[in-house]
Enzyme design. Structure first.
Site, mmCIF file in Angstrom:
data_model
loop_
_atom_site.group_PDB
_atom_site.id
_atom_site.type_symbol
_atom_site.label_atom_id
_atom_site.label_comp_id
_atom_site.label_asym_id
_atom_site.label_seq_id
_atom_site.Cartn_x
_atom_site.Cartn_y
_atom_site.Cartn_z
ATOM 1 N N PHE A 119 11.884 55.849 38.262
ATOM 2 C CA PHE A 119 12.809 55.950 37.132
ATOM 3 C C PHE A 119 13.500 54.628 36.838
ATOM 4 C CE2 PHE A 119 15.948 56.370 40.475
ATOM 5 C CZ PHE A 119 17.130 55.927 39.927
ATOM 6 N N LYS A 120 13.538 53.718 37.811
ATOM 7 C CA LYS A 120 14.206 52.432 37.602
ATOM 8 C C LYS A 120 13.561 51.644 36.452
ATOM 9 C CE LYS A 120 16.754 53.239 41.264
ATOM 10 N NZ LYS A 120 16.799 52.481 42.481
#
Length: 477
Positions: A119-120
């Site tokens: 998700f980063k």
């Protein structure tokens, strides 16, 4: 829009200034001086927007010093199906963060379709383009110093590799990440990428980053910036997918939802807190921890008691093996009525290895209005959840997402649709997936055999002086 420090002793700055600067000079974290508000009319208008157009609308409320046409070009360059598809050609790729329905009212929001499968990437790809834009405008260079427990590092490096005027110095705990996570970072051969493995835990690496950032003379001389979630620009970018997930799970802006968020450094759920403060109808923010349950302890008891490295567990959801959550300071700033002196008082204890307790105070009585719930997941819990998701729905989830699902399903209010934020694709944690399911997780073709690539990494004691010397030598070189 100006940005102020959680500790109250730093001058207000613009978005571009805090984007490149990281920590405030007083050691605090930047937040908007007031949260921008979203009207019902805006929610109605935003509901049908593409991800890139939605990102423009949300970020326009934060990055007010970037001309609208420039910001629009940056977000459209960033949020494309090509970048967030993992080679897929289906319609979901155009959604960027599609919802996957598990059952009535239960969804996973896919946030891991970017280049590093975590998700980063949702914020880091944008930061890479914002950094390049701001540095070109100022004819400057930036040396990014960061710490990672697994996913921030690779997302930052893939976003910054080859960027003009940018070097990345990324600290990680030696031997504490999965083999896939290490390979993603250490196999990069780009000359502007420097990996440093620290003897210790993530918290040791994070403390080193803060120590360098708090040496103001060194920071200025070496043009040090950050990409960790202590960078408010990154948190601002993460707010976007809360809006996108809400719109995808509801038919009307009269509805509320619950978000369940696997939480280590409190950055991801902090973005949800800000989205809720802006006016997004979030009825519940569910914080899921692993065995390192410092944050769960706070929301249950009012005691914030960070642990030292000897009492931080190595777990099968390693990106959450964190006992000092940097972004928690941002939430506490809001909880105490934005009183910088009170935050300084609390963190004077935390920074000395202590704790604080709000039980019985006005702050404890104010906590429920922020709509947080919390819970903990263990290794056995995540194995059980991974098996259940696979057997019941044919969906394979990583260990951190399993933590989010386990706690979210326990803590959700039944009247609210539950959206669990995906942390990473299962391929990043193959060892535990094999233990749970007896099979290998799928991975994108482009990443087959990544563990066999040559790796380069500097191994170092948790020594700030040695870190400074290493940075100085490579900046000068």
């Amino acid at each position: 829009m100006k940005y102020i420090s959680t500790r109250g002793n730093a001058p207000a700055k613009t978005f571009t200034e805090i984007l490149l600067g990281g920590l405030a000079p007083d050691g605090g974290l930047y937040l908007p001086e007031r949260y921008p508000q979203v009207t019902r009319e805006e929610l109605d208008a935003w509901r049908s927007l593409s991800y890139a157009d939605l990102a423009f609308e949300v970020l326009s409320k934060f990055a007010t010093d970037i001309p609208a046409n420039d910001l629009r070009a940056i977000v459209h360059k960033t949020y494309t199906a090509e970048v967030y598809s993992n080679g897929r050609a289906d319609s979901d790729a155009t959604q960027i963060t599609p919802l996957r329905k598990l059952s009535d009212g239960v969804f996973i929001q896919e946030l891991s379709n970017g280049p590093t499968l975590a998700f980063k990437d949702m914020a880091m790809q944008l930061l890479g383009n914002l950094f390049e834009y701001a540095l070109a405008k100022q004819h400057e260079e930036l040396n990014i110093l960061g710490a990672t427990s697994g996913d921030t590092g690779s997302a930052a490096e893939y976003a910054m590799r080859g960027k003009r005027g940018i070097r990345v110095f990324m600290l990680s705990p030696e031997g504490k990440m999965s083999s896939f996570q290490r390979a993603q970072m250490y196999s990069l051969q780009d000359p502007n990428i420097f990996n440093i493995a620290i003897h210790g835990f993530f918290d040791d690496a994070q403390d080193m980053v803060k120590a360098v950032s708090n040496d103001h003379a060194y920071k200025a001389a070496h043009k040090i910036g950050t990409v960790n979630s202590i960078n408010c620009g990154r948190v601002s970018a993460q707010i976007v997918y809360y809006f996108k997930g809400y719109f995808a799970a509801t038919k009307s802006n009269d509805e509320q939802v619950a978000f369940s968020v696997p939480s280590g450094n409190f950055g991801n759920i902090c973005a949800g807190h800000i989205a809720r403060m802006m006016g997004l109808p979030i009825g519940q923010l569910i914080l899921a921890t692993n065995e390192n349950d410092v944050l769960d302890e706070f929301f249950r008891t009012g005691v914030y008691r960070p642990r030292d490295t000897k009492h931080t567990y190595e777990t099968s959801s390693p990106s959450m093996d964190i006992s000092k959550a940097s972004n928690f300071e941002r939430f506490m700033f809001d909880l105490v009525g934005r009183d910088g002196a009170k935050v300084r008082e609390f963190w004077s204890k935390v920074d000395k290895g202590g704790s604080f307790d709000i039980k019985g105070t006005d702050y404890w009585h104010a906590l429920p209005k922020f709509d947080f719930a919390s819970g903990k997941s263990t290794h056995e819990d995540r194995l059980k959840t991974i098996r259940e998701m696979w057997e019941e729905y044919g969906v394979m989830v990583d260990t951190h997402t399993a933590d989010g699902l386990k706690v979210g399903l326990e803590q959700r209010r039944p009247s609210l649709p539950l959206i669990c934020l995906e942390t990473a694709l299962p391929a990043k944690f193959a060892e535990t997936l094999r233990e749970a399911l007896g099979r290998e997780p799928e991975r994108p073709v482009a990443l087959e055999g990544i563990e066999d690539l040559p790796q380069r990494c500097e191994v170092m004691e948790a020594d700030v002086a040695k870190l400074k010397a290493f940075i100085s030598a490579n900046v000068a070189g």
